[in-house]
Design an enzyme around this catalytic site. Structure first.
Site, PDB file in Angstrom:
ATOM      1  N   GLY A 156       0.855  -1.197   0.000  1.00  0.00           N
ATOM      2  CA  GLY A 156       0.000   0.000   0.000  1.00  0.00           C
ATOM      3  C   GLY A 156       0.881   1.233   0.000  1.00  0.00           C
ATOM      4  O   GLY A 156       2.019   1.196  -0.484  1.00  0.00           O
ATOM      5  N   THR A 234       6.599  -3.183  11.420  1.00  0.00           N
ATOM      6  CA  THR A 234       6.123  -1.854  11.846  1.00  0.00           C
ATOM      7  C   THR A 234       4.613  -1.762  11.598  1.00  0.00           C
ATOM      8  O   THR A 234       4.061  -0.665  11.592  1.00  0.00           O
ATOM      9  CB  THR A 234       6.825  -0.719  11.057  1.00  0.00           C
ATOM     10  OG1 THR A 234       6.660  -0.971   9.654  1.00  0.00           O
ATOM     11  CG2 THR A 234       8.300  -0.619  11.393  1.00  0.00           C
ATOM     12  N   ARG A 236       1.396  -4.294  12.681  1.00  0.00           N
ATOM     13  CA  ARG A 236       0.680  -4.555  13.927  1.00  0.00           C
ATOM     14  C   ARG A 236       1.235  -5.852  14.517  1.00  0.00           C
ATOM     15  O   ARG A 236       1.486  -6.828  13.771  1.00  0.00           O
ATOM     16  CB  ARG A 236      -0.819  -4.723  13.678  1.00  0.00           C
ATOM     17  CG  ARG A 236      -1.569  -3.428  13.436  1.00  0.00           C
ATOM     18  CD  ARG A 236      -1.641  -2.559  14.688  1.00  0.00           C
ATOM     19  NE  ARG A 236      -2.411  -1.350  14.497  1.00  0.00           N
ATOM     20  CZ  ARG A 236      -1.891  -0.151  14.209  1.00  0.00           C
ATOM     21  NH1 ARG A 236      -0.579  -0.019  14.064  1.00  0.00           N
ATOM     22  NH2 ARG A 236      -2.665   0.906  14.072  1.00  0.00           N
ATOM     23  N   GLU A 265       0.969  -5.261  23.477  1.00  0.00           N
ATOM     24  CA  GLU A 265       1.747  -4.031  23.684  1.00  0.00           C
ATOM     25  C   GLU A 265       1.343  -3.421  25.013  1.00  0.00           C
ATOM     26  O   GLU A 265       0.149  -3.276  25.244  1.00  0.00           O
ATOM     27  CB  GLU A 265       1.453  -3.020  22.568  1.00  0.00           C
ATOM     28  CG  GLU A 265       2.268  -3.300  21.347  1.00  0.00           C
ATOM     29  CD  GLU A 265       2.020  -2.333  20.208  1.00  0.00           C
ATOM     30  OE1 GLU A 265       1.536  -1.212  20.448  1.00  0.00           O
ATOM     31  OE2 GLU A 265       2.319  -2.705  19.072  1.00  0.00           O
ATOM     32  N   HIS A 284       6.457   1.156  19.502  1.00  0.00           N
ATOM     33  CA  HIS A 284       5.416   1.658  18.582  1.00  0.00           C
ATOM     34  C   HIS A 284       5.626   3.154  18.274  1.00  0.00           C
ATOM     35  O   HIS A 284       4.771   3.984  18.583  1.00  0.00           O
ATOM     36  CB  HIS A 284       4.015   1.413  19.183  1.00  0.00           C
ATOM     37  CG  HIS A 284       2.921   1.381  18.150  1.00  0.00           C
ATOM     38  ND1 HIS A 284       1.869   0.494  18.194  1.00  0.00           N
ATOM     39  CD2 HIS A 284       2.701   2.133  17.042  1.00  0.00           C
ATOM     40  CE1 HIS A 284       1.052   0.698  17.166  1.00  0.00           C
ATOM     41  NE2 HIS A 284       1.546   1.698  16.441  1.00  0.00           N
TER      42      HIS A 284
HETATM   43  C1  DGY Z   1      -1.009   4.036  12.923  1.00  0.00           C
HETATM   44  O1  DGY Z   1      -1.145   5.124  12.370  1.00  0.00           O
HETATM   45  O2  DGY Z   1      -1.683   3.062  12.594  1.00  0.00           O
HETATM   46  C2  DGY Z   1      -0.004   3.942  14.002  1.00  0.00           C
HETATM   47  O3  DGY Z   1       0.391   2.631  14.201  1.00  0.00           O
HETATM   48  C3  DGY Z   1      -0.547   4.533  15.292  1.00  0.00           C
HETATM   49  O4  DGY Z   1      -1.649   3.803  15.697  1.00  0.00           O
END
Ligand code: DGY
Length: 324
Positions: A156, A234, A236, A265, A284
């Site tokens: 994406g 990076t 989830r 988390e 995060h």
């Molecule tokens: C997002 O923008 O999805 C970041 O991980 C913060 O939640």
């Protein structure tokens, strides 16, 4: 009676002032997230919730808010913490902040690729422990970025921007996605996840968390990776099976992981990964620059103010499912 807005965490004051000018605004300013009980109490009678990844906004929270609730605006692009189907059933708009964090998050993912390749966190710990006694030609050897293959899962906006950085750094880039990306950014689509895992020196995750991607990288997938390979997450935490990853790193099935997101988390302080040197763990922070977090805050407020005026939020993820 002015509408009521709940902001679940401390936020940029200038953006809170914009909300205060339009609504009776409650900001939960404690640094830590509200407990479930506190959240259920605080949402009562609100028209808008300014939500964060730390809040689980499910049907019970929506029902505790009551009929007044019109919009849930997420501070972030990922909104897996919100039950969007339950919101649509209740004709509640769900907003998010796409676009503004793309480059910042891609910068960070690429920084993790580089940091993992050259074992930066591990080397820093080695020096701090006082273990660096002399230059050693055969110690702390890493991987070259230039000439390596990067596998991107989820091509994406963010995945594509990571591809740009990787191609500019001399990497071969392959990707796996449900569909062919319109603009491939110098990357090649591979036919299967297995093919991507087997060919990549670095695998980076950029897919949303959905029922389909939960546990996407488990024991079987980790076995398909090369023993020198690096996994970067990076996206989830739950996209990766943490137990399987811990075992794969311990058994040398893969060489290294760099995780900005974990499941749960925060990662428990007694988790085995904290004791392993071939893992970099971060809290995060992929979108955490002053400029980007400010823009995210502003977009979240824009989404709420539009809804307070009876308009669809400019970034509404369930616009087709609600009747406004
Ligand atoms: C997002 O923008 O999805 C970041 O991980 C913060 O939640």
């Amino acid at each position: 009676m002015p509408p009521r807005v709940l902001v679940t965490r401390r936020q940029f004051e200038d953006q809170m002032d914009r909300l205060r000018a339009a609504a009776d605004t409650v900001v939960l300013t404690r640094p830590e997230p509200a407990t479930r009980e506190e959240l259920l109490e605080a949402v009562k009678g609100v028209t808008a919730i300014f939500a964060h990844i730390t809040d689980s906004i499910d049907a019970d929270v929506m029902d505790a808010a009551g009929d007044s609730l019109k919009v849930i605006a997420e501070f972030g692009v990922g909104y897996d913490n919100i039950d969007a189907a339950a919101a649509s059933e209740r004709n509640i708009a769900v907003g998010n902040t796409p676009g503004v964090l793309t480059e910042t998050t891609a910068d960070f993912a690429f920084a993790l690729i580089q940091a993992a390749a050259r074992r930066l966190a591990e080397s820093d710990r080695f020096v701090r422990r006082g273990e660096w006694k002399w230059f050693d030609p055969l110690d702390l050897l890493g991987l070259d970025i230039n000439g390596s293959t990067l596998g991107i899962i989820g091509m994406g906006r963010i995945g594509s921007s990571v591809a740009d950085r990787a191609v500019a750094s001399g990497m071969r880039v392959i990707y796996y996605n449900r569909n062919r990306a319109g603009d491939e950014h110098g990357a090649e689509l591979v036919g299967s996840l297995g093919e991507l895992l087997a060919q990549s020196d670095f695998v980076t995750l950029h897919c949303p968390l959905t029922p389909e991607t939960q546990g996407l990288i488990g024991a079987e997938e980790l076995k398909q990776m090369q023993s020198h390979a690096v996994l970067i997450n990076t996206a989830r935490g739950p996209v990766v099976d943490m137990e399987a990853l811990t075992a794969a790193l311990a058994d040398g099935e893969i060489a290294y992981a760099a995780l900005d997101v974990t499941d749960p988390e925060p990662i428990p302080t007694d988790h085995a990964l904290l004791k392993m040197d071939n893992v970099t763990l971060l809290p995060h922070i992929a979108s955490a620059t002053v400029g980007t977090r400010r823009k995210m805050s502003e977009m979240t407020v824009d989404n709420i103010l539009a809804a307070l005026e009876g308009n669809l939020p400019p970034n509404c993820v369930n616009a087709d499912e609600i009747n406004w």
